[in-house]
Design an enzyme around this catalytic site. Sequence first.
Site, PDB file in Angstrom:
ATOM      1  N   GLU A 112       0.670  -1.313   0.045  1.00 57.25           N
ATOM      2  CA  GLU A 112      -0.026  -0.043  -0.005  1.00 57.25           C
ATOM      3  C   GLU A 112       0.800   1.335  -0.097  1.00 57.25           C
ATOM      4  O   GLU A 112       0.887   2.084   0.874  1.00 57.25           O
ATOM      5  CB  GLU A 112      -0.991  -0.095   1.153  1.00 57.25           C
ATOM      6  CG  GLU A 112      -1.903  -1.186   1.223  1.00 57.25           C
ATOM      7  CD  GLU A 112      -3.022  -1.134   2.374  1.00 57.25           C
ATOM      8  OE1 GLU A 112      -2.641  -0.168   3.329  1.00 57.25           O
ATOM      9  OE2 GLU A 112      -3.989  -1.557   2.262  1.00 57.25           O
ATOM     10  N   GLU A 167      -6.090  -8.263   0.816  1.00 55.33           N
ATOM     11  CA  GLU A 167      -6.660  -8.229   2.251  1.00 55.33           C
ATOM     12  C   GLU A 167      -8.077  -7.754   1.794  1.00 55.33           C
ATOM     13  O   GLU A 167      -8.575  -7.072   0.836  1.00 55.33           O
ATOM     14  CB  GLU A 167      -5.990  -7.048   2.825  1.00 55.33           C
ATOM     15  CG  GLU A 167      -4.667  -7.150   3.493  1.00 55.33           C
ATOM     16  CD  GLU A 167      -3.987  -5.740   4.090  1.00 55.33           C
ATOM     17  OE1 GLU A 167      -4.818  -4.931   4.502  1.00 55.33           O
ATOM     18  OE2 GLU A 167      -2.775  -5.671   3.990  1.00 55.33           O
TER      19      GLU A 167
HETATM   20  C1  PNW Z   1      -4.417  -2.017   5.797  1.00 51.15           C
HETATM   21  N1  PNW Z   1      -7.110   3.844   5.528  1.00 51.15           N
HETATM   22  O1  PNW Z   1      -4.192  -0.694   6.021  1.00 51.15           O
HETATM   23  C2  PNW Z   1      -3.113  -2.377   6.042  1.00 51.15           C
HETATM   24  O2  PNW Z   1      -2.397  -3.004   5.154  1.00 51.15           O
HETATM   25  C3  PNW Z   1      -3.172  -3.425   7.461  1.00 51.15           C
HETATM   26  O3  PNW Z   1      -1.998  -3.447   8.010  1.00 51.15           O
HETATM   27  C4  PNW Z   1      -4.324  -2.704   8.132  1.00 51.15           C
HETATM   28  O4  PNW Z   1      -4.470  -3.175   9.661  1.00 51.15           O
HETATM   29  C5  PNW Z   1      -5.776  -3.126   7.383  1.00 51.15           C
HETATM   30  O5  PNW Z   1      -5.565  -2.143   6.123  1.00 51.15           O
HETATM   31  C6  PNW Z   1      -6.933  -2.587   8.389  1.00 51.15           C
HETATM   32  O6  PNW Z   1      -6.882  -1.243   8.359  1.00 51.15           O
HETATM   33  C7  PNW Z   1      -4.735   0.559   5.907  1.00 51.15           C
HETATM   34  O7  PNW Z   1      -7.425   4.627   6.448  1.00 51.15           O
HETATM   35  C8  PNW Z   1      -4.919   1.527   6.888  1.00 51.15           C
HETATM   36  O8  PNW Z   1      -7.925   4.163   4.519  1.00 51.15           O
HETATM   37  C9  PNW Z   1      -5.663   2.686   6.741  1.00 51.15           C
HETATM   38  C10 PNW Z   1      -6.434   2.867   5.489  1.00 51.15           C
HETATM   39  C11 PNW Z   1      -6.363   1.921   4.580  1.00 51.15           C
HETATM   40  C12 PNW Z   1      -5.777   0.617   4.882  1.00 51.15           C
END
Ligand code: PNW
Length: 445
Positions: free
Chosen positions: A165, A352
């Site tokens: 990401e 994911e």
């Molecule tokens: C992903 N947002 O992160 C990550 O790859 C994981 O480590 C995480 O635990 C999971 O999604 C759930 O949050 C994100 O705020 C964190 O848009 C934040 C965002 C999106 C993805």
Amino acid sequence: MTNLFPKNFEWGVATSSYQIEGAALEDGRTAGIWDAFCEDHSRIADGSDGAVACDHYHRFREDVALMRELGVTSYRMSFSWPRLFPTDSPEPNEQGVRFYRELFAALHDAGISVMATLYHWDLPVWLARRGGFASRETAQVFADFATRLFSLFGDDVDYWVTINEPSVIASLGYITGEHAPGERDMAKAMAAAHHLLLAHGLAVQRFREAGLRSKIGIVLNLVKYVPDSPRPRDRFARFKLDLFYNEWFLSALGEGRYPPLPAGFLRRAKCHPDVHHGDMEIIAQPVDFVGVNYYTRARVRAAHCPSQMNCVLADDPGDEATDMGWTIDPDGLRDVCKRVYRTLRKPLYITENGAAFDDELTGGAVHDEKRTDYLRRHIEAVEQLLLDWVDVRGYYVWSLLDNFEWAHGYTRRFGITHVNFDTGERTPKDSALWYRDFIRDHRRS
Ligand code: PNW
């Protein structure tokens, strides 16, 4: 019932190093940027950190046994860079190497394939001191790190992922400052995004040179942005967020160029990254697959907010949301996958997908119907994608375990396995039992 899922479709679960391992300063590991970031407890909802987390470092055999019970075919994890390379010496930390070797051996014995991410946000502090991803040099250091991992773990890994990401790192790490390293600087964000992509491309180059049989790709987080109203200013706001979170990365990887910007946009703010001759070819090198992380759709509205391009996220009244406040929209998964497939033309893995809900452990069980419902509806969207001729080859639930959810600490539970963070005890939730039965009925290998 017809089963559309092809042979060798991977049914998996996902985690990442800092979120589950714990043992933060054991066996030679040094601090990463998340350890440092969490030292200011006000940044994390419950003032916590990943020092112990799920203690997976000590309990990995139990966690592999959980996966075996689930009948998953694949496990997506990530390497802790500061565990493997605690200093800038090229010699790996043997105890770190041993940990991943033992983990891979246990997975191998359980017949579970491995998807390993090189960088899921666990940057060593020694490298952050040299500027981290805001500095161009970090892309080269990452390529050397990748090369060492290819030779250490080679074909023990079935699928390599370079970066998890890049858009989330750039935005939350460098624009809003909610994630490590906690910067609020648009120019640094654009530089970091470029260096992350460059790091990815250099690692793919090194991977090809290493001649491994395994495959390599990148993982993107895609959000389906919709305008809050049909008004032109809201539609422009949506366009801008989509441009920077989605299209920027798709265009660089797929076409080897950054998308054209509305006149004067970043250049006026002197934020356009410093792209060297040859960078874009490195970035756009062909990968073997693309990983898609998908959670939600988001409504965008124009508002006075110069630090965020005058865009804000609006509430989605009346729509169901998870405990993250993220709107549930399984069709969004179809939309984003079709778009990625159209631009990149590579096999896709949903790397994911999952939901945070406030679960209750009662009488040794967690009745998390909402999570089961979320997973079922998104897996149905994957079936639809197969009917639309999109080459989806796997689906990984985020997450195997409740874990350290970054700025939310332990207050958001994404696991299909409940974790008691006082005792470390694991309890499969009803969603895990549902997933187990679903896999049993649909896997064909
Ligand atoms: C992903 N947002 O992160 C990550 O790859 C994981 O480590 C995480 O635990 C999971 O999604 C759930 O949050 C994100 O705020 C964190 O848009 C934040 C965002 C999106 C993805």
